[in-house]
Scaffold this motif. Structure first.
Motif, PDB file in Angstrom:
ATOM      1  N   GLU A 173       0.860  -1.374  -0.013  1.00 23.68           N
ATOM      2  CA  GLU A 173       0.068   0.031  -0.075  1.00 23.68           C
ATOM      3  C   GLU A 173       0.885   1.319  -0.028  1.00 23.68           C
ATOM      4  N   MET A 174       2.084   1.289   0.970  1.00 20.09           N
ATOM      5  CA  MET A 174       2.792   2.411   0.705  1.00 20.09           C
ATOM      6  C   MET A 174       3.452   2.638  -0.238  1.00 20.09           C
ATOM      7  N   ALA A 175       4.240   1.720  -1.239  1.00 19.58           N
ATOM      8  CA  ALA A 175       4.615   1.690  -2.257  1.00 19.58           C
ATOM      9  C   ALA A 175       3.552   2.281  -3.430  1.00 19.58           C
ATOM     10  N   ALA A 176       2.288   1.796  -3.331  1.00 19.35           N
ATOM     11  CA  ALA A 176       1.353   2.288  -4.334  1.00 19.35           C
ATOM     12  C   ALA A 176       1.338   3.718  -4.357  1.00 19.35           C
ATOM     13  N   ALA A 177       1.027   4.055  -2.840  1.00 25.12           N
ATOM     14  CA  ALA A 177       0.853   5.416  -2.741  1.00 25.12           C
ATOM     15  C   ALA A 177       1.822   6.228  -3.106  1.00 25.12           C
ATOM     16  N   ALA A 178       3.049   6.078  -2.619  1.00 21.43           N
ATOM     17  CA  ALA A 178       4.218   6.846  -3.163  1.00 21.43           C
ATOM     18  C   ALA A 178       4.365   6.917  -4.520  1.00 21.43           C
ATOM     19  N   ALA A 179       4.190   5.926  -5.244  1.00 22.36           N
ATOM     20  CA  ALA A 179       4.095   5.644  -6.718  1.00 22.36           C
ATOM     21  C   ALA A 179       3.221   6.762  -7.346  1.00 22.36           C
ATOM     22  N   ALA A 180       1.852   6.783  -6.663  1.00 28.32           N
ATOM     23  CA  ALA A 180       0.850   7.588  -7.166  1.00 28.32           C
ATOM     24  C   ALA A 180       1.081   9.220  -6.865  1.00 28.32           C
ATOM     25  N   GLY A 181       1.991   9.530  -6.088  1.00 32.56           N
ATOM     26  CA  GLY A 181       2.420  10.744  -5.676  1.00 32.56           C
ATOM     27  C   GLY A 181       1.426  11.180  -4.673  1.00 32.56           C
ATOM     28  N   CYS A 182       0.913  10.230  -3.716  1.00 32.80           N
ATOM     29  CA  CYS A 182       0.182  10.746  -2.963  1.00 32.80           C
ATOM     30  C   CYS A 182       0.748  11.182  -1.506  1.00 32.80           C
ATOM     31  N   SER A 183       0.254  12.301  -0.811  1.00 32.20           N
ATOM     32  CA  SER A 183       0.883  12.822   0.267  1.00 32.20           C
ATOM     33  C   SER A 183      -0.235  12.716   1.492  1.00 32.20           C
ATOM     34  N   ALA A 184      -1.476  12.499   1.123  1.00 30.05           N
ATOM     35  CA  ALA A 184      -2.233  12.248   2.338  1.00 30.05           C
ATOM     36  C   ALA A 184      -3.021  11.096   2.311  1.00 30.05           C
ATOM     37  N   ALA A 185      -3.312  10.312   3.592  1.00 25.20           N
ATOM     38  CA  ALA A 185      -4.013   9.041   3.692  1.00 25.20           C
ATOM     39  C   ALA A 185      -5.435   9.173   2.964  1.00 25.20           C
ATOM     40  N   LYS A 186      -5.744   7.985   2.403  1.00 23.98           N
ATOM     41  CA  LYS A 186      -6.940   7.938   1.696  1.00 23.98           C
ATOM     42  C   LYS A 186      -7.796   6.983   2.704  1.00 23.98           C
ATOM     43  N   ASP A 187      -8.946   7.365   3.065  1.00 24.41           N
ATOM     44  CA  ASP A 187      -9.616   6.321   3.927  1.00 24.41           C
ATOM     45  C   ASP A 187     -10.672   5.506   2.982  1.00 24.41           C
TER      46      ASP A 187
END
Length: 157
Positions: free
Chosen positions: A143-157
């Motif tokens: 999940e962390m790698a996917a979020a980082a790859a997507a350029g995400c900076s905030a948690a998604k619920d």
């Protein structure tokens, strides 16, 4: 038989040692901002602190005044610091608010981050950078790698 421990009781292998312009004032700030407890201080003959020790949570932190004649300068003297001290706390919002009330400047407002922490950054009045976090959810490495790859900076619920 030598009973002296190579790492003193209550210490860890790595202990931050901060140089501050005004180390005594820094100790007072860290007490107000982060609940630091002073463990001891050793003044030099001229009144500057040549060594001090505080505890924040379960971590020790050493402090010393600037001694420019010995090449010992704090971030205020060079107008920068390449180091960020990371502080995990039970309530990041309360800790950031206390730090700001004590004189810190927020450099990154608190937000729920993709890696599972509520996280923000500040700089203290002595030029040291701090990140403050509370772990709010467990995130798998995938999940962390996917979020980082997507350029995400905030948690998604």
């Amino acid at each position: 038989m030598n009973t002296v421990q190579p790492i003193p009781p209550g210490m860890t292998a790595i202990t931050p040692h901060l140089v501050c312009r005004g180390a005594a004032d820094a100790i007072a700030f860290y007490a107000r901002a982060f609940g630091a407890v002073e463990l001891g201080r050793l003044p030099a003959p001229d009144g500057r602190l040549m060594h001090a020790m505080i505890r924040i949570g379960d971590a020790s932190l050493m402090l010393v005044d600037e001694f420019p004649e010995q090449g010992c300068l704090g971030p205020s003297a060079v107008n920068a610091s390449p180091v960020t001290l990371h502080l995990y706390v039970a309530d990041a919002d309360a800790t950031m608010a206390a730090a700001v009330a004590a004189g810190a400047t927020v450099t990154m407002p608190l937000a729920d981050m993709f890696w599972g922490d509520r996280y923000g950054r500040l700089v203290d009045p002595f030029g040291h950078q701090w990140s403050v976090a509370t772990h709010v959810r467990d995130v798998s490495p995938a999940e962390m790698a996917a979020a980082a790859a997507a350029g995400c900076s905030a948690a998604k619920d």
